[in-house]
Design a protein around this motif. Structure first.
Motif, short mmCIF file in Angstrom:
data_model
loop_
_atom_site.label_atom_id
_atom_site.label_comp_id
_atom_site.label_asym_id
_atom_site.label_seq_id
_atom_site.Cartn_x
_atom_site.Cartn_y
_atom_site.Cartn_z
N ARG A 93 67.45 57.26 82.05
CA ARG A 93 66.98 57.09 83.42
C ARG A 93 66.15 55.82 83.52
N VAL A 94 66.29 55.13 84.64
CA VAL A 94 65.48 53.95 84.93
C VAL A 94 64.71 54.22 86.22
N ARG A 95 63.40 54.01 86.17
CA ARG A 95 62.55 54.24 87.34
C ARG A 95 61.98 52.89 87.80
N ILE A 96 62.22 52.58 89.08
CA ILE A 96 61.87 51.27 89.62
C ILE A 96 61.05 51.44 90.90
N ALA A 97 60.00 50.64 91.02
CA ALA A 97 59.24 50.56 92.27
C ALA A 97 59.43 49.16 92.83
N SER A 98 59.53 49.05 94.15
CA SER A 98 59.78 47.75 94.76
C SER A 98 59.15 47.68 96.14
N VAL A 99 58.73 46.49 96.53
CA VAL A 99 58.32 46.29 97.92
C VAL A 99 59.56 46.45 98.79
N PRO A 100 59.42 46.96 100.02
CA PRO A 100 60.60 47.31 100.84
C PRO A 100 61.58 46.16 101.07
N SER A 101 61.09 44.96 101.29
CA SER A 101 62.00 43.85 101.58
C SER A 101 62.91 43.55 100.40
N VAL A 102 62.39 43.65 99.18
CA VAL A 102 63.21 43.42 97.99
C VAL A 102 64.16 44.59 97.78
N ALA A 103 63.66 45.80 97.99
CA ALA A 103 64.49 46.99 97.83
C ALA A 103 65.69 46.96 98.76
N ALA A 104 65.48 46.46 99.98
CA ALA A 104 66.55 46.48 100.97
C ALA A 104 67.53 45.33 100.82
N ALA A 135 50.28 49.83 91.29
CA ALA A 135 49.63 51.06 90.84
C ALA A 135 50.62 51.99 90.15
N ARG A 136 51.83 52.10 90.68
CA ARG A 136 52.85 52.96 90.07
C ARG A 136 53.24 52.47 88.68
N LEU A 137 53.30 51.15 88.52
CA LEU A 137 53.64 50.60 87.22
C LEU A 137 52.52 50.86 86.22
N LEU A 138 51.28 50.61 86.62
CA LEU A 138 50.15 50.79 85.72
C LEU A 138 49.96 52.24 85.31
N SER A 139 50.31 53.18 86.19
CA SER A 139 50.15 54.60 85.89
C SER A 139 51.26 55.14 85.00
N GLY A 140 52.33 54.35 84.81
CA GLY A 140 53.46 54.81 84.02
C GLY A 140 54.48 55.58 84.82
N GLU A 141 54.31 55.64 86.13
CA GLU A 141 55.25 56.38 86.98
C GLU A 141 56.62 55.71 87.00
N VAL A 142 56.65 54.39 86.87
CA VAL A 142 57.92 53.65 86.86
C VAL A 142 57.97 52.75 85.63
N ASP A 143 59.19 52.35 85.28
CA ASP A 143 59.41 51.47 84.13
C ASP A 143 59.28 50.00 84.51
N ILE A 264 58.24 36.22 94.39
CA ILE A 264 58.76 37.54 94.09
C ILE A 264 59.28 37.55 92.65
N GLY A 265 58.96 38.61 91.93
CA GLY A 265 59.42 38.70 90.56
C GLY A 265 59.45 40.13 90.08
N ILE A 266 59.73 40.30 88.80
CA ILE A 266 59.82 41.63 88.20
C ILE A 266 58.68 41.82 87.22
N PHE A 267 58.07 43.01 87.26
CA PHE A 267 56.91 43.33 86.44
C PHE A 267 57.27 44.37 85.38
N ARG A 268 56.61 44.26 84.25
CA ARG A 268 56.65 45.31 83.23
C ARG A 268 55.30 45.33 82.53
N LEU A 269 54.95 46.46 81.94
CA LEU A 269 53.68 46.55 81.23
C LEU A 269 53.75 45.75 79.93
N THR A 270 52.70 45.02 79.66
CA THR A 270 52.68 44.11 78.52
C THR A 270 52.79 44.86 77.19
N GLU A 271 52.08 45.97 77.06
CA GLU A 271 52.00 46.66 75.77
C GLU A 271 52.86 47.91 75.71
#
Length: 293
Positions: A93-104, A135-143, A264-271
């Motif tokens: 499974r891949v979990r992604i969060a995005s701002v609406p304009s990018v998602a659409a 916030a969703r990325l930092l909490s681990g809710e999304v990859d 606009i870019g893609i984020f991932r947790l550093t560690e």
């Protein structure tokens, strides 16, 4: 001594091939090596698997063992296939969060390519504002997350830039300023009622922040914002990606003084090591979206 997986495969091969000679050819082993493997298995089990006078005939104990061994080997093969598929990003499974304009506007092209390459991977897409995405990325809710580079927590997030998204002015198409299609300066907007939205933070480092500071209205939800704009009670600034391509009553005009854009870019947790399937989605985003808008 413990039972070896190879010994179990050899046992089943002898049964399926009807003898040691044919089984040794299938196993690409000498007949003597295959016979030794079976003898070691029988020694570990404490019982003979094949009749001494007929090496292709199972003993009663061998008859009991055969279906159990086949069942185990089937489970092992399925597990081996599943683990290899997961390692190759073909399952999971891949979990992604995005701002609406990018998602659409941007993710559909990536998602189409991803689903074609990884049809058995579940994809979960959540749209949120820029702060919520972080916030969703930092909490681990999304990859992974896609959004504006201004929302970064130093050191915790790795950011890969993809697209430069220009900031412009949005107004009704019958507004007098709508004729300035080549661009508009912020000073000419001072006499217009201004509607502040979440992306207006991009104005803060520039003199154009005066527009946001004098705003009579503030609307965060993008759908509500367009409804208010269509009433003709004010104008606003928005990134180009946030402006609907099928909009007929409103127009988007580039802001040329100051010229502004969001990255606009893609984020991932550093560690955090992401899954192979998440890495594949990340790489497709870089491949498909790494261009100037």
């Amino acid at each position: 001594m413990s039972i070896k997986l190879q010994q179990l495969w050899h046992f089943v091969m002898v049964v399926e091939e009807g003898g040691f000679r044919a089984a040794s050819n299938r196993a690409n082993r000498s007949q003597a090596a295959l016979s030794t493997s079976i003898k070691e298995l029988e020694k570990n089990l404490g019982q003979a698997l094949f009749e001494s006078g007929n090496k292709s005939k199972l003993t009663p104990f061998g008859e009991i063992c055969l279906p159990k061994v086949i069942q185990f080997l089937n489970v092992y093969s399925a597990l081996d296939n599943d683990l290899r598929a997961a390692a190759a990003g073909q399952q999971g499974r891949v979990r992604i969060a995005s701002v609406p304009s990018v998602a659409a506007k941007l993710i559909p092209s990536v998602l189409g390519a991803f689903c074609e390459q990884f049809p058995n991977v579940e994809v979960s897409l959540i749209d949120d504002n820029a702060a919520g995405v972080e916030a969703r990325l930092l909490s681990g809710e999304v990859d992974l997350a896609l959004g504006n580079s201004s929302h970064l927590e130093d050191g915790a997030i790795e950011f890969t830039p993809l697209i430069s998204d220009p900031i412009g002015v949005v107004c009704l198409n019958d507004n007098p300023i709508a004729s300035q299609t080549e661009g508009i300066e912020w000073q000419t907007l001072l006499q217009q009622p201004f509607i502040r939205n979440g992306t207006c933070k991009l104005l803060d480092p520039t003199p154009a922040r005066a527009l946001s500071e004098q705003a009579l209205y503030s609307v965060e939800n993008i759908t509500s914002l367009f409804s208010v704009l269509e009433l003709g009670i004010g104008i606003t600034t928005l990134p180009k990606l946030a402006f609907p391509t099928n909009e007929t009553r409103l127009v988007w005009l580039p802001l040329i003084d100051p010229p502004l854009q969001r990255q606009i870019g893609i984020f991932r947790l550093t560690e955090r090591t992401i899954s192979p399937q998440a890495q594949a989605f990340h790489d497709l985003c870089v491949t498909y979206l790494n261009y100037d808008n």
